[in-house]
Enzyme design. Structure first.
Site, PDB file in Angstrom:
ATOM      1  N   VAL A  42      13.030  -5.784   5.439  1.00 26.21           N
ATOM      2  CA  VAL A  42      12.705  -7.052   4.575  1.00 26.21           C
ATOM      3  C   VAL A  42      12.601  -6.446   3.350  1.00 26.21           C
ATOM      4  O   VAL A  42      13.118  -7.172   2.322  1.00 26.21           O
ATOM      5  CB  VAL A  42      11.713  -7.869   5.171  1.00 26.21           C
ATOM      6  CG1 VAL A  42      11.337  -9.028   4.294  1.00 26.21           C
ATOM      7  CG2 VAL A  42      11.915  -8.440   6.741  1.00 26.21           C
ATOM      8  N   GLY A  43      11.655  -5.493   2.956  1.00 27.85           N
ATOM      9  CA  GLY A  43      11.427  -4.778   1.562  1.00 27.85           C
ATOM     10  C   GLY A  43      10.902  -3.893   1.889  1.00 27.85           C
ATOM     11  O   GLY A  43      10.493  -3.214   2.967  1.00 27.85           O
ATOM     12  N   GLY A  95       8.100  -0.835  -0.587  1.00 26.39           N
ATOM     13  CA  GLY A  95       6.953  -0.802  -1.697  1.00 26.39           C
ATOM     14  C   GLY A  95       6.970   0.660  -1.486  1.00 26.39           C
ATOM     15  O   GLY A  95       7.628   1.606  -1.121  1.00 26.39           O
ATOM     16  N   SER A  96       5.965   1.229  -2.760  1.00 23.30           N
ATOM     17  CA  SER A  96       5.683   2.631  -2.777  1.00 23.30           C
ATOM     18  C   SER A  96       4.964   3.422  -1.374  1.00 23.30           C
ATOM     19  O   SER A  96       5.416   4.508  -1.455  1.00 23.30           O
ATOM     20  CB  SER A  96       4.811   2.658  -3.867  1.00 23.30           C
ATOM     21  OG  SER A  96       5.390   2.211  -5.379  1.00 23.30           O
ATOM     22  N   PHE A  97       4.396   2.482  -0.907  1.00 18.45           N
ATOM     23  CA  PHE A  97       3.536   2.899   0.168  1.00 18.45           C
ATOM     24  C   PHE A  97       3.853   2.651   1.512  1.00 18.45           C
ATOM     25  O   PHE A  97       3.067   2.961   2.494  1.00 18.45           O
ATOM     26  CB  PHE A  97       2.256   2.742   0.073  1.00 18.45           C
ATOM     27  CG  PHE A  97       1.817   3.619  -1.213  1.00 18.45           C
ATOM     28  CD1 PHE A  97       1.862   4.644  -1.946  1.00 18.45           C
ATOM     29  CD2 PHE A  97       1.230   2.377  -2.472  1.00 18.45           C
ATOM     30  CE1 PHE A  97       1.499   5.055  -3.157  1.00 18.45           C
ATOM     31  CE2 PHE A  97       0.799   2.768  -3.692  1.00 18.45           C
ATOM     32  CZ  PHE A  97       0.866   4.109  -3.923  1.00 18.45           C
ATOM     33  N   VAL A 104       8.494  -3.083   4.952  1.00  9.77           N
ATOM     34  CA  VAL A 104       8.207  -4.267   5.574  1.00  9.77           C
ATOM     35  C   VAL A 104       9.476  -4.701   6.575  1.00  9.77           C
ATOM     36  O   VAL A 104      10.429  -4.644   6.083  1.00  9.77           O
ATOM     37  CB  VAL A 104       7.816  -5.599   4.485  1.00  9.77           C
ATOM     38  CG1 VAL A 104       7.757  -6.900   5.402  1.00  9.77           C
ATOM     39  CG2 VAL A 104       6.839  -5.095   3.590  1.00  9.77           C
ATOM     40  N   ASP A 157      -2.752  -7.272  -8.340  1.00  6.21           N
ATOM     41  CA  ASP A 157      -1.509  -7.052  -8.583  1.00  6.21           C
ATOM     42  C   ASP A 157      -0.789  -8.302  -8.621  1.00  6.21           C
ATOM     43  O   ASP A 157       0.111  -8.101  -7.700  1.00  6.21           O
ATOM     44  CB  ASP A 157      -1.228  -6.032  -7.516  1.00  6.21           C
ATOM     45  CG  ASP A 157       0.076  -5.360  -7.948  1.00  6.21           C
ATOM     46  OD1 ASP A 157       0.609  -5.382  -9.144  1.00  6.21           O
ATOM     47  OD2 ASP A 157       0.653  -4.725  -7.081  1.00  6.21           O
TER      48      ASP A 157
END
Length: 942
Positions: free
Chosen positions: A408-409, A411-413, A416, A517
């Site tokens: 789905v997605g 990020g940096s860490f 998903v 954030d």
């Protein structure tokens, strides 16, 4: 109804009944030596104790019971009611009443520490005292004389007589407040009662009934099936005596006597294992341990030693290691530690507070994780919904649930994915996070939140080195993805989403939670685009109740996204909930313009510009309605005290949405080109609806009155004015003489941009850049603020993505979508492979530099023992990193290996979870290296 029978002389048997739970007491029994023609009357027991010595406590049992005449249609017997009977056949567990009768002390306990422990008497009125009723005296003179003679004989024998008690049963006469049987502590000991309900072996440890022998009664063992317990104090004493029969010597007299001094100490069985107290159990045990204040209990190790596992001297019996937290003998262990101890090592369905407590043990600095190692396959966690079902206290990937591709997605860490429970078929989103980069605030802050503007949490499970966080799956993707698809959003839809985000922030701020954030990538949309919800609490912070904030900027951690950072964050000042307000208005500019704020005007480290420049209100589109522009300005005040709160700004946004006619634009319309920056300074002045609001932070007026404005910073030059610099084509291909603070991205993507990377004068430009920053720092800020901003400059700077370089028509659309952070950042940029390999510690390399908030974490130990902490782009290769840090390594030739000395390939991509490497020498005569970096050039052994 539990009944104990005492057979009478001359009767063939005894009436049918049940036996009450009996407890141990002191030493021998003394027979009652007089025959009676009918039943024993309870009145005779009041003045004359039937049992003496060890079994003296049975006098209290008899006197506090309910006696009835058993001569109706059967042999005479005494029936003693030991416990009330529940109408719904619920099993009773031994508990305490508020006033406990102390055996041998002739008084009731007045301890206030037990005032919250309920008494599970069925169908009694909570908080009311039982009615005291006494029967009139109807005794003859002969009976009184018999009692008097018996009392004298017992007194001469040295036996202490108990004080006469009411003739009515305990349930009728004792003034003890009771509760309904629906009390939550009703089954407190039911879970652990099985290990205490075995019949005790030995003549001195069982339960007794009595048979006629000559002139008195002698004790005999009862039938095993009638065995039950009386109270926690007595049953625990039974178990201790069973395990330690030799520990019957005299005990030292305590300095502070235990209130229940008339009976053996209730918790002397410290080495008994396994016994894992539950949350409610530990609450009651805490009450019992502190019944005499904070003073230590007498006798064998008291409850705190039992729970804490910190006994000062060994006890008899086999030594069993305690699994409870180790604490001092006089220190109370919080209930939370018992709860965590019970949750560890298994996956169960539970409550949000249980998950938050367990998640605190998953931090990288946890002593348990350091002891077990990161690669253990432990499976533990808490699931908050019945739609996710653990099996045999486990919940493992590919066994109990599975993921679906594509993801789905990312990020940096972490990444998903969509997941599906194999047992229930329920689908949701799962975030897979490496344990090394997991931040416990992700779960502590959002656990238990129930707002439609917050993505609900379904639970979290640790499986080996991974933490899987389950949450609701919103099919609409992220707001950042929508901006990417549409270029920029219409004003009405941008106001609509901003209002929902502010509603979620208002919910968080009332609970003293700082999101940290807020950006478009962290706002998820429903499938029809009608609902927006905040996600990604990886940078969340629980604020103090006193309202005093703290600095979010630390030596190794900077929260949030750089383009959305508030000035107080980059300057290291104390922060509060107003940080989220600034970020939400920056997100509003992102929705209206199609690009992040600041990026159209400045290049390089934005921390300095955010701290020194006025708020980016000049980026408000000129087509915005006045109320829209005013709302954005209210949220972009540099001083937090002058900034609007979430509730105030939400109301302003609602009025602005009404002014534009409400939400009318389609959910996904046609693509609209992002708004270009203003062409000249005059245009910028015209785009400001209320120019007096743009004030520097040091000159902010408390009454909001307009003040003279300082000169505006230099505006970016028009693209048509670039040739006016009178530079030759060759010079322009060598380096860019434009001021770095006003570099237009359009000038950076000309044909000469790729050629600029391989030229040496770039080193001079880097030096000039640093000098420019130092000069600008010397004016408006104090020494402490200069040091804080310089620490930000040492991190890294922003760069244009490869997409903007390859596709100039969408340069402004790039909008730094890689500026992601936290555990759950929905990266809206296409996964194009970057060619940048430089780091914050290698500014001399003439290439683009990744953002600190986007790159993967790389840690390298130098030859002299220093550690280099680096942030790099995704999919960067180890060889590129080595080349980038070559100027920082004090060696002519070196290579990189793992921490344990294992070689790594130069073309290996750094995983998203990061990597930990160390430098090693690679001289010409050595065959230990397969590749190396020599004089800044990568060499591969043929």
């Amino acid at each position: 109804m539990a009944v104990m029978e005492v057979a009478c002389p001359g009767t063939p048997g005894s009436a049918v009944g049940q036996q009450k739970e009996l407890a141990k007491a002191k030493e021998k029994t003394q027979s009652l030596g007089k025959k009676q023609s009918c039943i024993f009357k309870l009145e005779a027991v009041e003045k004359s104790p039937v049992f003496c010595g060890k079994w003296e406590i049975l006098n209290d049992v008899i006197t506090k019971g309910t006696a009835k005449d058993g001569s109706e249609g059967g042999p005479p017997a005494i029936s003693i009611i030991a416990q009330a009977e529940c109408e719904n056949s619920q099993e009773f567990s031994p508990t305490f009443s508020e006033r406990i009768f102390i055996a041998g002390s002739q008084q009731y306990s007045q301890s206030e520490s037990l005032d919250q422990i309920p008494n599970n008497v069925a169908h009694a009125t909570e908080g009311k005292m039982a009615r005291v009723c006494r029967r009139g005296k109807r005794h003859g003179k002969a009976r009184k004389k018999r009692r008097k003679k018996r009392s004298k004989s017992l007194a001469q024998a040295g036996v202490a007589l108990a004080k006469p008690l009411p003739r009515t049963p305990e349930q009728e006469s004792c003034t003890i407040p009771v509760q309904e049987d629906e009390s939550p502590l009703g089954n407190l000991y039911a879970r652990n009662v099985s290990q205490f309900t075995k019949p005790l072996g030995g003549p001195g440890l069982g339960h007794l009934c009595f048979k006629k022998q000559d002139e008195g009664l002698r004790p005999v063992l009862p039938r095993p099936e009638l065995h039950k317990l009386i109270s926690p104090l007595q049953c625990l004493n039974h178990v201790w005596k069973l395990h330690h029969p030799q520990a019957t010597g005299p005990r030292p007299h305590p300095t502070h006597p235990f209130p229940y001094s008339g009976m053996p100490h209730p918790f002397p069985f410290y080495p008994l294992e396994p016994w894992k107290p539950y949350m409610l159990d530990s609450a009651v045990l805490d009450k019992l341990a502190g019944v005499s204040g904070q003073r230590p209990l007498p006798g064998p190790p008291h409850l705190s030693q039992l729970a804490h596992g910190d006994s000062q001297k060994p006890l008899p019996g086999p030594h069993l290691e305690s699994s409870c937290p180790s604490r001092g003998a006089l220190e109370k262990v919080p209930v939370e530690e018992y709860l965590v101890h019970a949750l560890q090592g298994s996956v169960s369905s539970g409550q949000a507070h249980s998950l938050a407590s367990l998640a605190k043990t998953w931090s990288s600095g946890s002593a348990k994780l350091q002891r077990l190692g990161p690669e253990t396959e432990d499976n533990e966690g808490v699931l908050l919904t019945e739609k996710l079902k653990p099996v045999d206290y486990e919940y493992r990937e590919e066994v109990h649930w599975m993921t679906h591709q594509p993801r789905v997605g990312r990020g940096s860490f972490g990444e998903v994915h969509r997941m599906k429970d194999k047992q229930t078929g329920f689908q949701c989103a799962v975030k897979k996070v490496r344990l090394e980069v997991f931040r416990v605030e992700e779960l502590v802050a959002c656990a238990g939140l129930s707002s439609p503007r917050i993505v609900p949490l379904y639970g979290a499970v640790r499986e080996g080195p991974w933490v899987n966080i389950f949450m609701e799956l919103l099919e609409g993707g992220s707001l950042g993805q929508l901006i990417k698809q549409m270029g920029c959003l219409p004003e009405d839809r941008a106001l609509y989403y901003l209002g929902q985000a502010l509603e979620g922030l208002e919910y968080l701020h009332t609970r003293r939670i700082l999101h940290g954030d807020v950006k478009a990538d962290n706002v998820l949309l429903s499938s029809d685009g009608s609902r927006a919800a905040l996600c990604d609490f990886g940078h969340a912070l629980c604020l103090q109740p006193d309202g005093l904030g703290k600095s979010l900027l630390t030596g190794d951690y900077i929260p949030g996204t750089e383009t959305h950072m508030a000035p107080e964050v980059v300057m290291g000042k104390p922060c509060d909930a107003k940080v989220d307000i600034w970020s939400s208005c920056c997100m509003m500019l992102h929705m209206l313009n199609g690009c992040h704020p600041w990026t159209q005007y400045f290049r390089g480290p934005l921390c300095l510009k955010i701290a020194s420049e006025p708020p980016p209100i000049r980026e408000i589109p000129p087509s915005c309605a006045p109320l829209t522009a005013q709302a954005i300005q209210e949220g972009l005040r540099k001083e937090p005290v002058h900034r609007a709160s979430a509730m105030e700004l939400r109301r302003k946004v609602g009025k602005a949405l009404q002014e534009v006619g409400g939400l009318k634009s389609p959910w996904k319309g046609e693509y609209k080109e992002p708004r270009p920056p203003p062409q000249d300074q005059a245009t910028c002045h015209q785009t400001l609806p209320t120019p007096p609001r743009e004030n520097p932070p040091a000159k902010a007026n408390t009454d909001g009155a307009p003040e003279p404005q300082p000169p505006l910073p230099p505006e970016p030059p028009e693209p048509s004015k670039a040739p006016a610099l009178n530079l030759s084509k060759e010079e322009s291909g060598t380096w860019e003489p434009l001021p770095l603070s006003s570099l237009d991205p359009a000038t950076a993507k000309g044909p000469s941009f790729p050629d600029r990377r391989a030229t040496l004068p770039e080193l001079e430009l880097q030096q000039l850049e640093i000098e420019l920053f130092l000069n600008s720092l010397s004016q408006p800020f104090s020494l402490e603020e200069q040091e804080q901003i310089l620490s930000c400059l040492s991190i890294d700077s922003l760069s244009l993505s490869d997409d903007s370089e390859k596709n100039p028509s969408k340069a402004s659309q790039s909008s730094r979508d890689t500026l992601s952070s936290g555990v759950h950042s929905w990266n809206s940029q296409a996964e194009a492979r970057t060619c940048s390999c430089s780091t914050a510690l290698a500014r001399g390399r003439p290439t683009d530099i990744p953002s600190y908030f986007n790159g993967v974490k790389v840690q390298i130990q130098s030859l002299n023992g220093e550690h280099l902490h680096i942030r790099e782009f995704h999919r960067v290769k180890v060889g590129d990193i080595a080349t980038g840090i070559s100027s920082q390594i004090p060696a002519t030739a070196f290579s990189l290996v793992t921490k344990d000395g294992q070689p790594v390939c130069y073309d290996m991509e750094v995983p998203d979870s990061g990597i930990d490497l160390q430098c090693t020498l690679a001289p010409d005569g050595s065959f230990a290296w397969t590749w190396r970096v020599k004089h800044g050039q990568l060499e591969n052994r043929p």
